[in-house]
Design a protein around this motif. Structure first.
Motif, PDB file in Angstrom:
ATOM      1  N   GLY A   1       3.903   0.641   9.842  1.00 57.62           N
ATOM      2  CA  GLY A   1       4.800   0.275   8.754  1.00 57.62           C
ATOM      3  C   GLY A   1       5.488  -1.059   8.949  1.00 57.62           C
ATOM      4  O   GLY A   1       6.381  -1.406   8.180  1.00 57.62           O
ATOM      5  N   LYS A   2       5.086  -1.810   9.957  1.00 60.71           N
ATOM      6  CA  LYS A   2       5.682  -3.128  10.195  1.00 60.71           C
ATOM      7  C   LYS A   2       4.633  -4.192   9.880  1.00 60.71           C
ATOM      8  O   LYS A   2       4.334  -4.423   8.718  1.00 60.71           O
ATOM      9  N   ALA A   3       4.061  -4.834  10.883  1.00 60.68           N
ATOM     10  CA  ALA A   3       3.111  -5.916  10.612  1.00 60.68           C
ATOM     11  C   ALA A   3       1.868  -5.436   9.868  1.00 60.68           C
ATOM     12  O   ALA A   3       1.201  -6.239   9.209  1.00 60.68           O
ATOM     13  N   LEU A   4       1.539  -4.151   9.951  1.00 60.88           N
ATOM     14  CA  LEU A   4       0.342  -3.654   9.269  1.00 60.88           C
ATOM     15  C   LEU A   4       0.586  -3.369   7.791  1.00 60.88           C
ATOM     16  O   LEU A   4      -0.358  -3.062   7.055  1.00 60.88           O
ATOM     17  N   GLY A   5       1.822  -3.439   7.333  1.00 63.54           N
ATOM     18  CA  GLY A   5       2.116  -3.412   5.909  1.00 63.54           C
ATOM     19  C   GLY A   5       1.935  -2.089   5.212  1.00 63.54           C
ATOM     20  O   GLY A   5       1.947  -2.038   3.975  1.00 63.54           O
ATOM     21  N   ALA A   6       1.768  -0.991   5.960  1.00 63.09           N
ATOM     22  CA  ALA A   6       1.522   0.307   5.323  1.00 63.09           C
ATOM     23  C   ALA A   6       2.566   1.314   5.809  1.00 63.09           C
ATOM     24  O   ALA A   6       3.762   1.024   5.806  1.00 63.09           O
ATOM     25  N   GLU A   7       2.133   2.477   6.225  1.00 63.25           N
ATOM     26  CA  GLU A   7       2.997   3.498   6.810  1.00 63.25           C
ATOM     27  C   GLU A   7       2.205   4.227   7.883  1.00 63.25           C
ATOM     28  O   GLU A   7       0.986   4.287   7.833  1.00 63.25           O
TER      29      GLU A   7
END
Length: 364
Positions: free
Chosen positions: A226-232
């Motif tokens: 949920g940070k640099a990967l932009g998802a959860e």
């Protein structure tokens, strides 16, 4: 009946520690969307394509019941291959993964030695766990070693567990991983590394600061999605036997509804973006250099703390920044030690050099 809660909230307000939800506004200097993938066209396209081919929105149950979707298993296989671990297990978020790991894996005869600045999720996991725990001074290898030696001298027979973050989310500084690996080898210890803020930012292809350590049988890593990967979500990269242990013993895994299969799709696509678009990582480091120059502070990472001290002063300064169009938030105790309330400036691809320079002017 409710007076206790009113009184407690009043005490927080009196100490300048009352939290409230603030809407997003202005230039993003507070999120953990380091690579700007939260609004990625590729992520949206991958999720849309999954919906078109019939992937469900909800999982419908826990992984051990009918909630185990092929998308979960595909992500875990791909993540294990990408990070170089034997296996991976997908959780709804990094908090849940950290709690599950520390509540389940250290056993009653073991000892957990944790860095004093480790995340709240680790503390909650250790409280639920069965192993005794002791804090070591932040990034102090001697303190970690002394704790293990004292425990052995007192009759400790189990396995020591060393729990750290590779990059600390409130200070932006790194753990001495090479020294910690050597320490774990000397004492036949397990090393749990929370890569939440390093994944996507550090290492070749964003594999993190622990890249190259995943094939060690005594290393467990957590990659937050949920940070640099932009998802959860959260991925625990572990040896096969520890994955099986978590599936069988981790209450937070067994009794939780599985994450949405669409999130598994999004995370898989994010990993592919890390591999396909190294220019995102390079661009972020350009912005980090600009932020260090504009703010007059250098941590060698995308997290730049501006220490204010008093809680109320930090809140007031954050409000001035937001009024000027820069979304910065105040971080206060107990998230950080007393007397170190701060602005946590987060550098992401959602801003540019002009916005960084503008924030620097406001802070000056």
């Amino acid at each position: 009946m409710l007076q206790f809660y009113r009184d407690d909230l009043a005490r927080l307000a009196g100490a300048d520690r009352l939290r409230r939800l603030v809407p997003r506004s202005g230039a993003d200097f507070t999120s953990n969307d380091y690579l700007g993938l939260g609004a990625s066209v590729r992520l949206r396209g991958a999720v849309a394509a999954a919906l078109d081919r019939g992937v469900g929105i909800g999982s419908g149950g826990s992984r051990l019941l009918r909630g185990n979707d092929p998308e979960h298993e595909a992500l875990e296989a791909e993540a294990a291959a990408y990070f170089g671990s034997e296996a991976a297990l997908f959780f709804a978020n990094g908090y849940a993964a950290n709690v599950a790991a520390l509540a389940t894996l250290p056993q009653p005869g073991d000892l957990v030695v944790y860095d004093a600045l480790i995340h709240a999720s680790a503390h909650d996991g250790m409280r639920l766990g069965r192993a005794p725990r002791v804090a070591a001074a932040h990034n102090d290898i001697a303190a970690f070693e002394d704790a293990i030696r004292d425990w052995r001298a007192g009759g400790g027979k189990g396995t020591p567990w060393i729990a750290v973050e590779s990059l600390y989310g409130m200070d932006g500084d790194r753990a001495p991983l090479a020294a910690l690996v050597a320490l774990a080898e000397r004492h036949e210890a397990m090393l749990l590394i929370d890569e939440a803020h390093a994944t996507g930012v550090f290492g070749e292809g964003g594999r993190g600061l622990a890249a190259g350590l995943h094939d060690r049988p005594n290393v467990v890593t957590l990659h937050t999605c949920g940070k640099a990967l932009g998802a959860e979500g959260g991925l625990l990269c572990v040896p096969h036997v520890l994955r099986d242990m978590l599936v069988n013993r981790a209450r937070g895994f067994i009794f939780s509804t599985a994450p949405s299969p669409l999130m598994a799709v999004a995370v898989r696509e994010a990993l592919r973006i890390l591999a396909d678009e190294p220019e995102r990582q390079a661009r972020l480091w350009d912005l980090i250099a600009a932020a260090e120059a504009a703010l007059g502070r250098a941590t060698g990472s995308q997290i730049v703390p501006v220490i204010v001290g008093a809680d109320g002063a930090a809140v007031a300064l954050a409000e001035r920044c937001r009024a000027a169009g820069y979304d910065v938030r105040a971080i206060r105790p107990p998230t950080v030690p007393a007397g170190t309330a701060r602005l946590r400036v987060s550098v992401t691809l959602n801003v540019d050099e002009a916005a960084i320079a503008g924030l620097g002017e406001v802070l000056r």
